[in-house]
Write a protein that holds these residues in place. Structure first.
Motif, PDB file in Angstrom:
ATOM      1  N   ILE A  83       7.196  -0.373   2.801  1.00  0.00           N
ATOM      2  CA  ILE A  83       5.867   0.232   2.884  1.00  0.00           C
ATOM      3  C   ILE A  83       4.834  -0.792   2.417  1.00  0.00           C
ATOM      4  N   GLU A  84       3.777  -0.958   3.178  1.00  0.00           N
ATOM      5  CA  GLU A  84       2.721  -1.887   2.776  1.00  0.00           C
ATOM      6  C   GLU A  84       2.001  -1.342   1.536  1.00  0.00           C
ATOM      7  N   CYS A  85       1.852  -2.190   0.525  1.00  0.00           N
ATOM      8  CA  CYS A  85       1.165  -1.769  -0.711  1.00  0.00           C
ATOM      9  C   CYS A  85       0.332  -2.934  -1.228  1.00  0.00           C
ATOM     10  N   ASP A  86      -0.660  -3.316  -0.427  1.00  0.00           N
ATOM     11  CA  ASP A  86      -1.479  -4.486  -0.745  1.00  0.00           C
ATOM     12  C   ASP A  86      -2.697  -4.151  -1.595  1.00  0.00           C
ATOM     13  N   TYR A  87      -2.933  -2.874  -1.878  1.00  0.00           N
ATOM     14  CA  TYR A  87      -4.118  -2.470  -2.640  1.00  0.00           C
ATOM     15  C   TYR A  87      -3.699  -1.894  -3.987  1.00  0.00           C
ATOM     16  N   GLU A  88      -4.686  -1.675  -4.848  1.00  0.00           N
ATOM     17  CA  GLU A  88      -4.423  -1.071  -6.142  1.00  0.00           C
ATOM     18  C   GLU A  88      -4.642   0.433  -6.073  1.00  0.00           C
ATOM     19  N   GLY A  89      -4.107   1.138  -7.066  1.00  0.00           N
ATOM     20  CA  GLY A  89      -4.277   2.580  -7.100  1.00  0.00           C
ATOM     21  C   GLY A  89      -2.944   3.287  -7.253  1.00  0.00           C
ATOM     22  N   GLU A  90      -2.999   4.573  -7.596  1.00  0.00           N
ATOM     23  CA  GLU A  90      -1.794   5.349  -7.865  1.00  0.00           C
ATOM     24  C   GLU A  90      -0.900   5.473  -6.636  1.00  0.00           C
ATOM     25  N   LEU A  91      -1.515   5.694  -5.453  1.00  0.00           N
ATOM     26  CA  LEU A  91      -0.724   5.851  -4.229  1.00  0.00           C
ATOM     27  C   LEU A  91       0.037   4.573  -3.915  1.00  0.00           C
ATOM     28  N   TYR A  92      -0.634   3.432  -4.035  1.00  0.00           N
ATOM     29  CA  TYR A  92       0.031   2.163  -3.737  1.00  0.00           C
ATOM     30  C   TYR A  92       1.028   1.785  -4.824  1.00  0.00           C
ATOM     31  N   ILE A 124      -2.106   6.142   6.507  1.00  0.00           N
ATOM     32  CA  ILE A 124      -1.324   5.377   5.536  1.00  0.00           C
ATOM     33  C   ILE A 124      -0.034   6.122   5.173  1.00  0.00           C
ATOM     34  N   ILE A 125      -0.163   7.433   4.911  1.00  0.00           N
ATOM     35  CA  ILE A 125       1.015   8.242   4.543  1.00  0.00           C
ATOM     36  C   ILE A 125       1.968   8.367   5.716  1.00  0.00           C
ATOM     37  N   GLU A 126       1.437   8.522   6.935  1.00  0.00           N
ATOM     38  CA  GLU A 126       2.300   8.587   8.123  1.00  0.00           C
ATOM     39  C   GLU A 126       3.087   7.291   8.297  1.00  0.00           C
ATOM     40  N   ASP A 127       2.411   6.149   8.094  1.00  0.00           N
ATOM     41  CA  ASP A 127       3.099   4.859   8.199  1.00  0.00           C
ATOM     42  C   ASP A 127       4.182   4.731   7.134  1.00  0.00           C
ATOM     43  N   ALA A 128       3.885   5.227   5.917  1.00  0.00           N
ATOM     44  CA  ALA A 128       4.872   5.178   4.836  1.00  0.00           C
ATOM     45  C   ALA A 128       6.085   6.051   5.178  1.00  0.00           C
ATOM     46  N   ALA A 129       5.824   7.259   5.696  1.00  0.00           N
ATOM     47  CA  ALA A 129       6.912   8.155   6.088  1.00  0.00           C
ATOM     48  C   ALA A 129       7.753   7.538   7.198  1.00  0.00           C
ATOM     49  N   LEU A 130       7.086   6.832   8.128  1.00  0.00           N
ATOM     50  CA  LEU A 130       7.804   6.174   9.224  1.00  0.00           C
ATOM     51  C   LEU A 130       8.729   5.089   8.691  1.00  0.00           C
TER      52      LEU A 130
END
Length: 345
Positions: free
Chosen positions: A87-96, A67-73
């Motif tokens: 960046i895909e952020c379809d879920y809940e949570g601090e990272l998303y 997930i982090i690699e895809d975000a960095a890309l």
């Protein structure tokens, strides 16, 4: 707990909890039914539980890493010029939530970039319209001034004033043209049509351009450099830049003085030096001479409009070049221009 709002973290804890519960149940069964070697069985069960937990954690962190690699890309894609990268952020949570904020920041940056582009385009069009509107009255004033000059041949005082007004009209026309050029460069609407050009031929053309003025003012332009050196550039724009620098040197050089234009090639750059033995530039002005409309408190020049050198710098930088100046009062000035030679892979 906020950390459990992330479905993936919740699943991780659930799997670990299941592993622990299974271990507890099996341990209880062993302690109830097995009396011989029960400790060994419990140890093996605990080992299996530890392996299962490690596998669960490994799968989780492997997925997080992806997930982090895809975000960095996606961030790299945006930096490279892809304004649609998200960046895909379809879920809940601090990272998303962080990913969502990054996407919001990207949208804000895109909006600012579009507004700036529109502002530059508006400025370019406005100055273009103004310059177009000024052409007609300037042409008329030049005609009227020419008529006055013809009628004032035997009137020295009027002849002097008409000559002065011609100089001022020329300054206005040059100001309008330079404003239009530098605005187009700022707006990024000026296309550089680059081709391999012979540097020696360009410098010779610049020398011919100033030939009449040089003879009239009893000055001299010396050229020196290899005839085989070429440069990938837009011939007309680059000659405009160097001509502005040569003009600046002529403006600050007295009668009988010389301008030296030298070009040479190194491993990775083509360098052009424009050197004069004129009045020089005051040390307090050296860091400001490329600012638009800058006028020195120490210079006696009243003809300059403060756009020639900024325009030259903008053109040179549009060719991936750099320009530096070194000067000493009463000794002279040298402008050093370096153009990076594109690497052929």
């Amino acid at each position: 707990m906020k950390i459990l709002t992330n479905k993936k973290i919740k699943d991780l804890f659930s799997r670990i909890l299941i592993c622990i519960l299974v271990f507890c149940v099996i341990t209880a069964v062993i302690m109830t039914l097995v009396t011989k070697n029960a400790a060994i069985y419990i140890f093996l069960c605990s080992l299996c539980m530890a392996v299962a937990i490690l596998i669960v954690c490994y799968e989780y962190f492997k997925e997080q890493h992806k997930i982090i690699e895809d975000a960095a890309l996606q961030i790299t894609e945006y930096i490279s010029g892809n304004q649609n990268a998200r960046i895909e952020c379809d879920y809940e949570g601090e990272l998303y939530r962080l990913f969502h904020e990054v996407n919001s920041l990207v949208s804000i940056l895109n909006a600012h970039a579009e507004n700036e582009l529109r502002a530059k385009e508006f400025l370019k069009n406005t100055i273009a319209d103004i310059s177009h509107q000024l052409k007609t009255p300037l042409a008329a004033l030049n005609i009227y001034n020419g008529i006055l000059q013809g009628e004032a041949e035997n009137l020295p005082t009027i002849q002097e004033f008409t000559d002065l007004s011609e100089q001022e009209l020329d300054r206005i026309e040059m100001l309008v043209q330079n404003l239009l050029k530098i605005t187009k460069l700022d707006a990024g609407t000026m296309v550089m049509e680059k081709a391999e050009e012979n540097v020696s031929e360009m410098m010779a053309s610049i020398e011919r351009h100033f030939l009449f003025r040089v003879k009239k003012e009893e000055k001299k332009i010396n050229l020196s450099g290899n005839d085989d050196i070429t440069l990938l550039c837009d011939r007309n724009w680059l000659m405009e830049a160097i001509s502005n620098i040569v003009k600046n040197s002529l403006d600050h050089t007295q009668r009988g003085k010389e301008i030296h234009i030298e070009w040479k090639q190194f491993a990775s750059v083509v360098q052009v030096n424009i050197k004069d033995n004129g009045s020089g530039i005051h040390k307090e002005d050296l860091h400001h001479i490329f600012k638009r409309f800058y006028r020195s408190h120490f210079s006696k020049d009243t003809q300059g409009i403060g756009l020639g050198l900024p325009l030259a710098k903008a053109i040179i930088e549009a060719h991936n070049g750099t320009i530096e100046v070194d000067s000493e009062l009463g000794i002279g000035t040298i402008f050093t221009i370096n153009f990076l030679i594109p690497t052929k892979l």
